[in-house]
Design a protein around this motif. Sequence first.
Motif, short mmCIF file in Angstrom:
data_model
loop_
_atom_site.label_atom_id
_atom_site.label_comp_id
_atom_site.label_asym_id
_atom_site.label_seq_id
_atom_site.Cartn_x
_atom_site.Cartn_y
_atom_site.Cartn_z
N ALA A 286 10.45 -20.39 27.27
CA ALA A 286 11.34 -21.55 27.43
C ALA A 286 10.54 -22.72 27.99
O ALA A 286 10.63 -23.87 27.51
N ARG A 287 9.71 -22.44 29.00
CA ARG A 287 8.90 -23.51 29.59
C ARG A 287 7.84 -24.00 28.59
O ARG A 287 7.55 -25.19 28.51
N TYR A 288 7.28 -23.09 27.82
CA TYR A 288 6.28 -23.44 26.81
C TYR A 288 6.85 -24.45 25.80
O TYR A 288 6.24 -25.47 25.48
N ARG A 289 8.09 -24.20 25.37
CA ARG A 289 8.71 -25.12 24.40
C ARG A 289 8.92 -26.51 25.01
O ARG A 289 8.67 -27.53 24.38
N ASP A 290 9.35 -26.53 26.28
CA ASP A 290 9.54 -27.82 26.97
C ASP A 290 8.23 -28.58 27.07
O ASP A 290 8.18 -29.79 26.85
N ILE A 291 7.20 -27.85 27.42
CA ILE A 291 5.89 -28.50 27.61
C ILE A 291 5.39 -29.12 26.31
O ILE A 291 4.93 -30.26 26.28
N LEU A 292 5.55 -28.39 25.21
CA LEU A 292 5.11 -28.95 23.93
C LEU A 292 5.96 -30.16 23.56
O LEU A 292 5.45 -31.17 23.08
N ALA A 293 7.28 -30.06 23.83
CA ALA A 293 8.18 -31.17 23.47
C ALA A 293 7.85 -32.41 24.30
O ALA A 293 8.00 -33.54 23.84
N ASN A 294 7.40 -32.21 25.54
CA ASN A 294 7.14 -33.35 26.43
C ASN A 294 5.75 -33.95 26.28
O ASN A 294 5.42 -34.92 26.99
N ASN A 295 4.94 -33.36 25.42
CA ASN A 295 3.62 -33.95 25.13
C ASN A 295 2.76 -34.23 26.36
O ASN A 295 2.19 -35.31 26.49
N VAL A 296 2.68 -33.28 27.26
CA VAL A 296 1.96 -33.57 28.50
C VAL A 296 0.51 -33.07 28.49
O VAL A 296 -0.27 -33.38 29.38
N ILE A 297 0.17 -32.32 27.46
CA ILE A 297 -1.10 -31.60 27.49
C ILE A 297 -2.32 -32.52 27.57
O ILE A 297 -3.23 -32.31 28.38
N ASP A 298 -2.33 -33.58 26.75
CA ASP A 298 -3.51 -34.45 26.72
C ASP A 298 -3.79 -35.06 28.08
O ASP A 298 -4.93 -35.14 28.53
N GLU A 299 -2.72 -35.48 28.74
CA GLU A 299 -2.88 -36.13 30.05
C GLU A 299 -3.38 -35.13 31.10
O GLU A 299 -4.27 -35.43 31.90
N VAL A 300 -2.83 -33.91 31.05
CA VAL A 300 -3.28 -32.87 31.99
C VAL A 300 -4.77 -32.61 31.80
O VAL A 300 -5.54 -32.55 32.77
N LEU A 301 -5.19 -32.48 30.55
CA LEU A 301 -6.60 -32.17 30.28
C LEU A 301 -7.52 -33.33 30.67
O LEU A 301 -8.62 -33.12 31.17
N LYS A 302 -7.03 -34.55 30.47
CA LYS A 302 -7.84 -35.72 30.79
C LYS A 302 -8.09 -35.77 32.30
O LYS A 302 -9.22 -35.91 32.76
N GLN A 303 -7.02 -35.61 33.05
CA GLN A 303 -7.16 -35.65 34.51
C GLN A 303 -8.02 -34.50 35.02
O GLN A 303 -8.83 -34.67 35.93
N GLY A 304 -7.80 -33.32 34.42
CA GLY A 304 -8.56 -32.14 34.85
C GLY A 304 -10.05 -32.33 34.59
O GLY A 304 -10.89 -32.04 35.45
N ALA A 305 -10.38 -32.87 33.41
CA ALA A 305 -11.79 -33.05 33.05
C ALA A 305 -12.45 -34.07 33.98
O ALA A 305 -13.60 -33.91 34.37
N GLU A 306 -11.69 -35.11 34.35
CA GLU A 306 -12.26 -36.11 35.26
C GLU A 306 -12.61 -35.47 36.60
O GLU A 306 -13.69 -35.66 37.15
#
Length: 328
Positions: A286-306
């Motif tokens: 259920a959380r996985y579907r929300d996360i994909l729908a909210n398009n948050v992945i790119d931002e999380v990865l960008k901040q993490g990589a920095e």
Amino acid sequence: MKRMLSGIKPTGQLTLGNYIGALHHFVEYQDDYEMIAFIANLHCITVYQDPKELSTNLRDAVALYLACGLDPEKATIFLQTDVKQHAELGYILACYTYLGELNRMTQFKDKTAKNEQNLTAGLFTYPCLMAADILLYDPDYVPVGDDQKQHVELTRDIAIRFNNKYSPTFKVPEPLSAKVGARIMSLTDPTRKMSKSEHSDKGCIYLLDDPAKAKKKIMGAVTDSFGEIKADKVNQPGLYNLMEIAASLNGSTPEKIAEEFAGKGYGELKRYVGDAVATTLEGIQARYRDILANNVIDEVLKQGAEKATLIAAKKLDEVTKKIGLEIR
Ligand code: TYM
């Protein structure tokens, strides 16, 4: 605050073994430790991957990290190739690792023993890249399942060797695995680890499996013909594995579960384990579907990589200077 670091290589969908042995500990630890959790995409290509599938699996893996409860406000979450220092230090550390050491790695030995063809040099040297993944960040602990402990031991040896040759550079990390759930076994063959590369789909539960299908896999798990429920890992490995799965998900122990189910049938125990698995998967999905729908992945990865690059760049700089790779 002590630091922890770990990673998962998504050569396929993440499994219940990955969750129990590693991912759910990352989540537990993120409140009390500085947690660094990355997606080991370079490790995936030691064996050929279909490009489209790999890319999808990487995105799913990040979504699953978050869906399982890793919080980007607390943990640093990133993709290995977004931090270029991993590959560079991986090459450097290969120059401080002996062929004999790599030959002794059981994962590689297993593949050679099975006579698998076309094994790559990348697969052989991957423990050096794994050492780099770890040593770039000076973690105190590396939470892993049992099968990865040998690689962390090698990482320690490489770190000590480098420190002795030059001067203290790398923290020597400790592998950390839980007493329960560090090696979840295949449901069709309880003498083998549950793994993404299983031949049959029935032995392995994937975090994105339909919960009803996952429960079916548990109901069909190989057990034994003793007909008595006991926590006996040696003589009843299939049953013990099921109890270990439920114990990890419900915060119990196989012994307590065996006591609760003493005198009952295997079917009843399997239903209990199947329910524990299905409930866990439902929540995660259920959380996985929300996360994909909210398009948050790119931002999380960008901040993490920095955040990760700040640490990794400093360490690699120190290493290249000590070795003498720079012109002064
Ligand atoms: P990987 O992707 O094979 O597995 C990721 C994590 O899941 C654990 N695990 C299991 N635990 C219990 N039961 C199982 N059946 C099971 N299957 C997998 C693994 O022990 C691991 O902790 N080389 C690593 C990834 C890696 C890494 C790192 C880990 C790359 N760099 C640096 C730690 C630190 C790997 O292939 O794990």
